[in-house]
Design a protein around this motif. Sequence first.
Motif, PDB file in Angstrom:
ATOM      1  N   PHE A  94      -4.184  -5.255  -0.698  1.00 20.91           N
ATOM      2  CA  PHE A  94      -3.282  -5.249  -1.948  1.00 20.91           C
ATOM      3  C   PHE A  94      -3.292  -7.023  -2.321  1.00 20.91           C
ATOM      4  O   PHE A  94      -2.618  -7.709  -1.501  1.00 20.91           O
ATOM      5  N   PHE A  96      -0.941  -8.804  -5.109  1.00 27.08           N
ATOM      6  CA  PHE A  96       0.225  -8.803  -5.828  1.00 27.08           C
ATOM      7  C   PHE A  96       0.367  -9.696  -6.866  1.00 27.08           C
ATOM      8  O   PHE A  96      -0.477 -10.778  -6.997  1.00 27.08           O
ATOM      9  N   ASP A  99       2.975 -11.411  -8.520  1.00 29.98           N
ATOM     10  CA  ASP A  99       3.586 -12.774  -8.477  1.00 29.98           C
ATOM     11  C   ASP A  99       3.772 -13.299  -6.942  1.00 29.98           C
ATOM     12  O   ASP A  99       4.518 -12.847  -6.207  1.00 29.98           O
ATOM     13  N   SER A 149       6.944 -14.483  -5.043  1.00 28.39           N
ATOM     14  CA  SER A 149       8.061 -13.527  -4.494  1.00 28.39           C
ATOM     15  C   SER A 149       7.338 -12.698  -3.626  1.00 28.39           C
ATOM     16  O   SER A 149       7.824 -11.887  -2.995  1.00 28.39           O
ATOM     17  N   ALA A 150       5.853 -12.587  -3.707  1.00 30.52           N
ATOM     18  CA  ALA A 150       5.194 -11.611  -2.817  1.00 30.52           C
ATOM     19  C   ALA A 150       5.041 -12.199  -1.425  1.00 30.52           C
ATOM     20  O   ALA A 150       4.438 -11.563  -0.404  1.00 30.52           O
ATOM     21  N   LEU A 151       5.117 -13.469  -1.173  1.00 33.60           N
ATOM     22  CA  LEU A 151       4.873 -14.075  -0.137  1.00 33.60           C
ATOM     23  C   LEU A 151       6.306 -14.298   0.636  1.00 33.60           C
ATOM     24  O   LEU A 151       7.192 -14.865  -0.073  1.00 33.60           O
ATOM     25  N   MET A 174      -2.802 -15.628  -1.414  1.00 32.60           N
ATOM     26  CA  MET A 174      -2.472 -14.036  -1.404  1.00 32.60           C
ATOM     27  C   MET A 174      -3.844 -13.147  -1.384  1.00 32.60           C
ATOM     28  O   MET A 174      -3.842 -12.200  -0.543  1.00 32.60           O
ATOM     29  N   LEU A 211      -5.267 -13.439   2.170  1.00 29.69           N
ATOM     30  CA  LEU A 211      -4.502 -12.333   3.074  1.00 29.69           C
ATOM     31  C   LEU A 211      -4.923 -11.011   2.642  1.00 29.69           C
ATOM     32  O   LEU A 211      -5.073 -10.264   3.654  1.00 29.69           O
ATOM     33  N   ASP A 242       9.864  -8.373  -2.735  1.00 33.20           N
ATOM     34  CA  ASP A 242       8.391  -8.030  -3.128  1.00 33.20           C
ATOM     35  C   ASP A 242       7.575  -8.579  -1.573  1.00 33.20           C
ATOM     36  O   ASP A 242       6.752  -8.010  -1.362  1.00 33.20           O
ATOM     37  N   THR A 245       5.040  -6.508   0.415  1.00 29.03           N
ATOM     38  CA  THR A 245       3.624  -7.328   0.811  1.00 29.03           C
ATOM     39  C   THR A 245       3.453  -7.007   2.415  1.00 29.03           C
ATOM     40  O   THR A 245       2.257  -6.591   2.922  1.00 29.03           O
TER      41      THR A 245
END
Lengths: 332, 313
Positions: free
Chosen positions: A99, A101, A103, A106-108, A169, A172, B211, B215
Motif C-alpha cells: 500500500f 499512502f 501523505d 503522516s503515513a510514516l 514510502m 516500503l 496514519d 501504514t
Amino acid sequence: MDKILEVTDLITRFHTFDGVVHALSGVSFHLYRGETLGVVGESGSGKSVTMMSLLHLLAAPPARIEGGRALYFGDNGPLDLLGLDTAGISRIRGGRMGFIFQDALSALNPVMTVGRQISETLVEHLGMTTARAWNRSVQLLDYVGIPEPGKRAAAYPHQFSGGMRQRAMIALAIACQPRVIIADEPTTALDVTVQAQIIDLVLRLKSEMNMSVIWITHDLGVVAGIADRVMVMYAGTVVETAPVDDLFYRPAHPYTIKLLGALPKIGQAGNYRLESIDGTPPDLLEKPSHCQFVWRCDHAGDRCWQDIPQNREISPGHQAACFFPFTDKGVR
Amino acid sequence: MQRYILSRLIQSVFILFGVLLIVFFMLQLTGDPVSLMISRHATPEDVEALREELGFNRPVAVQFGSFIAGAVTGDFGKSLRHKQPAMDLILSRLPATIELAATALLLSLVLGIPLGLVAGSNPGSFWDLLSRGTGLLGQTIPNFWLALILVLVFSVHLGWFPTFGRDTWTVLGLTLPTRSVLLPAFSLSLFTMGQLVRFTRSAVMEIRSEDYVRTAYSKGIAHRKVYIRHILRNAAIPLISIVGVQFGYLLSGSIYIETIFSWPGLGNLLAESIGNRDFALVQAIAFFSSFVVVFLNLLTDIAYALADPRIRY
C-alpha cells in the motif's frame, strides 16, 4: 489475461451514531496480472474504502464488511481476502499487496528511522536478520532513487523532502516484492514535477518487478497517462469500467461524461468558467433504492427512480451501470 | 544539542536567582522578623541585640548580598530552633522524602500506564470504565482524607502496615525501605496516577488512529508489535513531561501526607519550621524545592529532545 484479484459485490458499511453509512453498496471489479487499473471518483465515492476493505485496514468499529468476496489468485490458488483471519491477512499485507499512502509525512512513523520502517517489513515477512534487513533497506532506497541511501536510511521522515518521502514510502511498499501495489493518491500532495517523477518511478518498478498496480486518484490527467483500464466510482458503486481509450473517447455513463466535461480544455480562451456537475453526491446514510446519480442526471427516466442499474457490457471490456448508456449508436 | 543544554542551564540559573529574590523578600514582607522571634517580654535592648546578632539592622541591599553569597554555597544560615545549618537539616531529611517520592512515582507508573494503555486500546470496555474512574477519583479525592481511611482500614483494623513512621532495613550498609512506605506512597501517588491514566488513555486513543499506525498494519506487522513499536513509542513522548513535572512535585515533599504518617521528610520539616517561624529553614526549603523542580524540568526537556527526533534545537 490472468486475473490476480477479483472482487464481487463488496458491501462495506459504517455504523455510526448518526446511522448506517452505506459506504460501498456492491462493488465488483477485477485486476489482471501486470496491468495498471486507474480508480477515479470524487471524495467519498468509496475508492479508498474499497481498497482498505480488501486488506482489513478500516477501523472496526465503525466499519463492517457485510458482504462480497475478494479472491486473490496467489501461487497456492485463490484465497478469499475477506475471510482471512488476522494472521492470514497479515501475510498478504505488505507481503503480497503493498500500500502506498497519500501523505507520506503522516503515513510514516515520525520517531522511527526510515531504514527501520522498511526493514521492519522485511523482518516480518522474509524473516531476515535485522542487519540484513537494514542492508536491503538501503538497497531499496537506492533503487527508488534516493541519493546517499546509506545516510538517508538512518534519517527520520521529517528530514526528507516531500518527494523523497514518497519515494521512501514506495520503497516500503515494494520491499517484499508484492504482486499488487495499491497506490492511494500517492501524488496528490506533491507539486507537478515531483508528481511526474513519482509516476515514472512506480511505472518503472511495476514493469521491472512485474506487479499489478491499482492507482487511486481524482486526477483524470494522471489516469490517462498511466492506466490500462479505468474504473469510475460514484457513491459507493462502480458506475463504469473501460479500457483507458474507451473511457476517454467513448464514455458511456452520464457521470463519466460530465466528469470528462468538467476538465479544462486546451485551446479554450483564458477567461471561461470551468464546467461543473450540478448538485451534490447523495447522502450515504440512506440505503440506495435506485440509481444514485439520478438527481444530477440529464437523461434520467422513470426506471432510474425505481431500480438500481447493474453493470452491463457496452462493448468488450467496457461496462457501465446505467439503464440508458451512451453508445456509438447514441442513447440506447 | 550541547548548545541547547547550555542555554537551558543559563536560563535555569536566572530562574533560581529569581527564586532567591522572592525567598529573601518573603521574609521582609512579614514585617520585622525579630519581633516574631523574641519573647513578648523582651526589653528593647534585647530586641536590638538580637537584631544586631542576626544582621537585620544592616541595609536591605547588604542583607540580600550576603544572603545570595551564602545561598550560592548552600549556606542559608542556621535554623533558629535546631541551632544547626539549615542545609544540613534538609539533607538529613532528604532520603526519607526521596524514598517516599520514588515509591509513589513507581506505583503511579506501574499502575497508571498499563491501565491507560488497555483503556485507550479498548474504549468503552470495562477497563476503560475503570481507568476513567481512577482518573477522576485519583485527581479529586483529597489525599489526606484517603490517607486517614487507609490507616484506619489497613493499619488499625487489619494491622498490615504500621500506622505511622518510617522503618528502614539495613543490608550491607544500604538503607532499604520497608512496607512502612507503602501507605503514604500510595496516598501520595493517587493524583499522579490519575493524571497518567488519563493522559496515557487519550494519547493511545489518538495515536491508534494515526496514519502511520495504519501504514504499520498495511505492512503486515503483527498487532502486538504495532502496539509496542508504533503506538507506545509515540504515546510515551507526552508522558515524559507529566512524569517530570509530577516527580518534581513529589520530591518537594508533601506536607499533608508526611504529617499524617509522621514521615521524617522535607514536607514534615517544612510544616514544623513554618509553625516555629524558623525563617532560615523555611527559606532554605523553599529554595531547595524550587531547585529540584528547575533541575527536573531541565532533565525533562533533555529527555524530550532525545525521545522525539523532530525536536532539535
